[in-house]
Structures are given as structure tokens and as C-alpha cells.
Enzyme design. Structure first.
Site, PDB file in Angstrom:
ATOM      1  N   ASN A   1      23.622 -39.272 -44.313  1.00 29.06           N
ATOM      2  CA  ASN A   1      23.371 -40.396 -43.783  1.00 29.06           C
ATOM      3  C   ASN A   1      24.056 -41.564 -44.412  1.00 29.06           C
ATOM      4  OD1 ASN A   1      21.345 -43.090 -43.758  1.00 29.06           O
ATOM      5  ND2 ASN A   1      20.860 -41.963 -41.988  1.00 29.06           N
TER       6      ASN A   1
ATOM      7  N   CYS B   1      18.199 -49.319 -40.590  1.00 28.77           N
ATOM      8  CA  CYS B   1      17.389 -49.391 -41.994  1.00 28.77           C
ATOM      9  C   CYS B   1      16.355 -50.718 -41.625  1.00 28.77           C
ATOM     10  CB  CYS B   1      17.793 -49.111 -43.198  1.00 28.77           C
ATOM     11  SG  CYS B   1      16.780 -49.065 -44.412  1.00 28.77           S
TER      12      CYS B   1
ATOM     13  N   ASN C   1      15.167 -44.772 -35.483  1.00 27.00           N
ATOM     14  CA  ASN C   1      14.667 -44.953 -36.715  1.00 27.00           C
ATOM     15  C   ASN C   1      13.329 -45.802 -36.865  1.00 27.00           C
ATOM     16  OD1 ASN C   1      14.577 -45.822 -39.541  1.00 27.00           O
ATOM     17  ND2 ASN C   1      16.908 -45.995 -39.494  1.00 27.00           N
TER      18      ASN C   1
END
Lengths: 305, 260
Positions: A99, A130, A192
Site C-alpha cells: 500500500n 487516508c 477506506n
């Protein structure tokens, strides 16, 4: 026993079960619990060009059916990975995927270039989602233009399988997925974590040092399923579905909604053997329903009948 | 040390104090328990508790090798720990163990050590004291609590060393906090171990630092996994962020950034 192999781009996986970045360490932490060779793939923790210390403690708050985290991509950087971790992972018969995270397009590209040189790493997952870093991170994944810019740049530098991890913290995830597809992604993974917050009423303080954090766990599954379904109806590239998968039934729901593969994340904390149980459970489901191949159920959701 | 996931059977359940439960567990097939070291902990699965998503990290209170039992002393403070307290004899409990590093126990025989515990932080001190005594080390326990009802397992502690106590209300031992106990001025120690509320550990650490005594502290930062993958439970140390679950829970005081 049904056929479990799936393909993402040119890359074959022995089954559709992978692990979500940030919940599986470098994989080796799970070697006491499971045979890592049984996984379709495992995605190692978010890796950046340079070492990152991450956010201050406290970084975690438990919520009903889930948790919030605010780790902030703590990792020792890609060079540390190449020198110290990669040699330990080379021998596994599973797709080991890095990742890749960053703060600037140049960082993403530089890290991807280094990954391109690693023979036993057949794919990267580009983390443009993120929620726990100040600059970069999710910012790239919340507009079509910036998503396209970073994916295009990495695509030029990386010639193996490129998966782009999408943020759910957007108004229209399908348009971001299309931008990633247009820019050359082989696959998109979603979702995510969802931006959330937890507060202690007695102390009147937030429970995370960063005030807000990323929510994961069983509670987010309905949102993740909805987004996978929307993206499945918008793009042609394969989808890796994740978000709140706690067992094989959950994983099958994602496959039915259009995911070609799934990732298990937070569930690894509660049952470190959950990945292999999900592989077995998918197989049992396929046998019970008379399917010969897992690909038969991908996107097989029955609408209006 | 290989980590294992296994179902253990509750052999007995005791109430050493109000709001505390002591579970004694063994393997379901009488196979020997994995080897566990003082300072290590287990992650306990909580069933039938919708508000409890994660396992509960609980320190190893004692290992009874003869009876093949592991003990967990649990303070019932939330839904999860209360549900653990509802377990009864014969119930199965899913655990991951052993987790974390351990206290230093290979000191020179005859060394004089002080084990300081506060509240439920006294739990790991019992097994530590037992192992140290077995290694011919001279053990003293200094245990503190709010009142005498919250001082737990005193009769068992007394088997492994000299016992000193403090209570905030003066109902047992000296009145006040552990750091005020007179033993700290009367005796000289070679090594101090501590586990309990952070202000207590910081006060003891200050004492150890001033006297230049080696000191190990056991931390209990909030964690999600318990085996070093979620990176949630970090303590900021002189060497950067360290996972309390996998690089701790035991840290030498010299590695911490606590203000002394």
C-alpha cells in the site's frame, strides 16, 4: 470444491481473499496464527517514501460495532521495507501487495518506482484516501482532477498491477472511480475508513489526539456495500471490496454487489484466523449453491426478481 | 514465543473484591497451557455484548503449573469486562496468548526487589513475585488502593514476599499513596517493578530515578489488536513510537520520555 481463482488486471489470485492495509502489519505478524500461503493476497501496511512517526497517542476509540483510528501512516519508509521486510516476504506463495501512500505526487511516484523494481511484489495499492494525515492522503482521493493526476503520474512510473484505494468521504465515489479508471488504474479498492469522531462526555474531550479519525468495523458494511454497488455500475475494471467484513457471508455479499475480491481489515484484530475462515466459507457457499467457479457470483445480485 | 488462539474452560470464579472477578481457566483437553512469562497478557474475546467490538487485553495474574491453570483478575468497569464477569464455571473463553514482552526476572540470586502495584495494576505483580521468589530473589510487595476492599489477593501475595500496603482512607496499611510509604525510606532496593495508574507509576519512577534504581513499568495504553499490527497503542519513547502490545507492555524507565 469450486474454483476460487480470480484475476485483477493480468494478475491471478488463488482466491478472492486479501487483507486490508494497516490491519495486517507486514503479514509475518500473523504467521503464528495462519498459513499466509492460503491467502489470495496480503496488503502490507501503508508505506511512504520517508519514515513517518504517525500521530500522537491516543489513536483508537472503540464504538458500537466498530472503531475509530488515527494512526496517521506510521511506517519506516520504503527503503526500510525493501531492506528488512521484503526479504522475509519473498518466499510466500501469495500476492504480496504494498500500500503506497504519500503527501505529494512526487512522493507517490518515487515510492511506486522503487516498488516496480521488486520482483516478488506483483502489485501496489495506491492509497489516495487516508483520512489521518494532514497533507496529501485523502486530499488526492476527494476530487476527480487530483485523483486522475496522481494515478496518471504513478501509472507512468509503475508497470505492474495498479489498484487505487478510494475514500468514502466524497459525495460521488463512482465519479472518482471513473477518474482512476480513465487514468489507467487496473482496479479500485473501496472503501477506506469513514471520517468519524468520538467524545468523552465526562471529561468533555475528544477520544482521539487528532479529534477526528477513520471509522472501520462491522458498522460500516452497509455503506461499503452501497459504494461497491455504485462503482460496479460505473466502471469496467475489477473492484476490490472492503469495509466491515467480519465473516464469509459478509464477503459473499460484496462479491454479489460486484466486487471481484475482498479485503478483511478490522476483523483481523478480533480473530487473527478470520481470513482463512472466509476462504473456507466462500468455498462452502459455492458448493452449497452448486457453483463451480467464484466468478459466477461476482455482480450476481438479483434485482427485480 | 509462539502466540496461540485457544478456548479455555473456566474452572473457578472468585470475587476478590467488589467490582473485581478472578477467573481461573484451563485447557479443554488437559493439554499443557502455552508457556507464559510475568508481564505478558492475553486478549479475551467478549461474547454477547453488542457494545463490545474488540477483545479485552487482560494481564496474566498467575500461572499455576501444577493445576495447569491461568488466572485473570478483571476489574468490571464497562460492558465488556462485566460480560467477562458473567462467565461461570464450565464456560469457554476464547483467548489469544501469550502477548507482549516480559519483566526481567533473571536477576542475581539474593537481589532485593520491590514490586509496586496500584488498583487492578497489582494483577501482574503476583505472577512476577512468584517467579522472582523461585529465582531466589528477595521480594517485597508494595500495594496501594482506595480502601481495604480494593486491596486484592493479599493472602496469596504474602506467600511470595514481604507485604506493605497503603490505602487512601487508611483502612489498611499506611494512609496515603504508595509513593508515601515509609518502606521507601527505610530499605534499599536493587530493582523496582511497577504497574498501575499512570500518576502512581510516574511517582514511583521519580523515586527510582532519584535513587538510581533500575525500574521497569508496565503500561496499558488503549489497543485494538494486541499483537503489533494496528499501531494504536503507541507510547512515545526515546526511540520513537513503540507499540505497548508488542514492544511492551514492560518498558525500562530509561526508555520512556516521562518527566522525572
Amino acid at each position: 470444491m469450486a474454483k476460487l481463482n480470480i484475476n485483477i488486471g493480468n494478475l491471478e489470485f488463488k482466491n478472492p481473499v486479501m487483507t486490508a492495509s494497516g490491519t495486517f502489519g507486514y503479514g509475518v505478524e500473523f504467521a503464528d496464527f495462519i498459513d499466509l500461503n492460503r491467502l489470495g493476497g496480503f496488503i502490507v501496511k501503508g508505506t511512504t517514501l520517508h519514515h513517518r512517526e504517525g500521530n500522537p497517542y491516543p489513536r483508537m476509540a472503540e464504538v458500537p460495532m466498530g472503531m475509530l483510528n488515527a494512526v496517521g501512516l506510521q511506517n519506516k519508509g520504503i527503503d526500510y521495507f525493501i531492506d528488512n521486510i521484503y526479504p522475509q516476504l519473498k518466499g510466500y506463495d501469495s500476492n504480496v501487495i504494498i500500500n503506497v501512500s504519500g503527501s505529494t505526487i512526487e512522493d507517490y511516484v518515487a515510492t511506486a518506482e522503487k516498488c516496480n523494481e521488486l520482483d516478488k511484489i506483483p502489485a501496489i495499492e495506491l492509497n489516495i484516501s487516508c483520512p489521518n494525515v494532514k497533507e496529501g492522503g485523502m486530499a488526492f482521493g476527494t476530487s476527480c482532477q487530483s485523483a486522475e493526476a496522481v494515478v496518471s503520474a504513478v501509472r507512468k512510473a509503475y508497470n505492474k498491477t495498479l489498484i487505487v484505494k478510494l475514500s468514502p468521504n466524497v459525495s460521488d465515489i463512482a465519479s472518482i472511480a471513473k477518474a482512476a479508471e480513465f487514468a489507467g488504474a487496473d482496479s479500485v479498492s473501496l472503501i477506506n475508513t469513514l471520517l468519524g469522531m468520538a467524545v468523552n462526555a465526562e471529561t468533555q474531550k475528544p477520544l482521539l489526539s487528532t479529534i477526528t479519525g477513520g471509522m472501520s468495523g462491522a458498522a460500516v458494511k452497509p455503506i461499503a456495500l452501497r459504494m461497491v454497488w455504485q462503482v460496479y455500475n460505473a466502471v469496467k475494471i475489477p473492484i476490490v471490496g472492503l469495509g466491515g467484513i467480519m465473516n464469509a457471508t459478509d464477503a459473499i455479499e460484496f462479491l454479489l454487489c460486484g466486487a471481484t475480491a475482498v479485503q478483511l481489515g478490522t476483523a483481523n484484530f478480533i480473530d487473527p484466523q478470520i481470513t482463512v475462515k472466509v476462504v473456507d466459507g466462500i468455498n462452502e457457499y459455492l458448493d452449497r449453491h452448486g457453483y463451480k467457479d467464484v466468478n459466477e457470483i461476482i455482480g450476481a445480485l438479483k434485482i427485480n426478481n | 514465543m509462539k502466540k496461540t488462539i485457544l478456548n479455555l474452560r473456566v474452572v473457578s470464579k472468585e470475587y476478590p473484591g467488589s467490582n473485581y472477578v478472578l477467573l481461573k481457566l484451563t485447557t479443554i483437553d488437559d493439554s499443557p497451557l502455552p508457556i507464559m512469562q510475568p508481564g505478558q497478557f492475553a486478549e479475551l474475546k467478549v461474547e454477547n455484548s453488542p457494545n463490545t467490538f474488540l477483545r479485552r487485553p487482560i494481564s496474566i495474574n498467575f500461572v499455576d503449573l501444577e493445576k495447569n491453570q491461568v488466572w485473570f483478575l478483571i476489574q468490571m468497569i464497562g460492558d465488556g469486562t462485566r460480560k467477562l464477569g458473567d462467565l461461570i464455571e464450565g464456560d469457554l473463553l476464547n483467548v489469544i496468548l501469550p502477548l507482549g514482552n516480559k519483566f526481567t526476572t533473571d536477576l542475581k540470586p539474593g537481589s532485593k526487589v520491590l514490586l509496586v502495584g496500584g488498583g487492578v495494576g497489582t494483577a501482574p505483580m503476583l505472577y512476577l513475585g512468584a517467579v522472582l521468589k523461585q529465582n531466589s530473589i528477595n521480594v517485597s510487595f508494595l500495594l496501594g488502593a482506595r480502601d481495604k476492599e480494593a486491596l486484592l489477593q493479599l493472602d496469596i501475595f504474602a506467600k511470595y514476599g514481604d507485604l506493605y500496603t497503603t490505602t487512601e482512607d487508611g483502612s489498611h496499611g499506611e494512609k496515603g499513596y504508595v509513593v508515601d510509604h515509609s518502606i521507601l525510606n527505610k530499605e534499599e532496593f536493587d530493582f523496582i517493578y511497577t504497574c498501575g495508574p499512570k500518576p502512581m507509576m510516574m511517582a514511583i519512577s521519580k523515586y527510582a530515578d532519584q535513587k538510581n534504581i533500575e525500574c521497569e513499568v508496565s503500561l496499558e495504553n488503549k489497543m485494538a489488536c494486541g499483537f503489533g499490527v494496528c499501531l494504536c497503542c503507541v507510547e512515545n519513547t526515546k526511540e520513537g513510537h513503540k507499540c505497548v502490545c508488542s514492544e511492551g507492555p514492560v518498558f525500562n524507565l530509561k526508555k520512556l520520555l516521562w518527566q522525572n
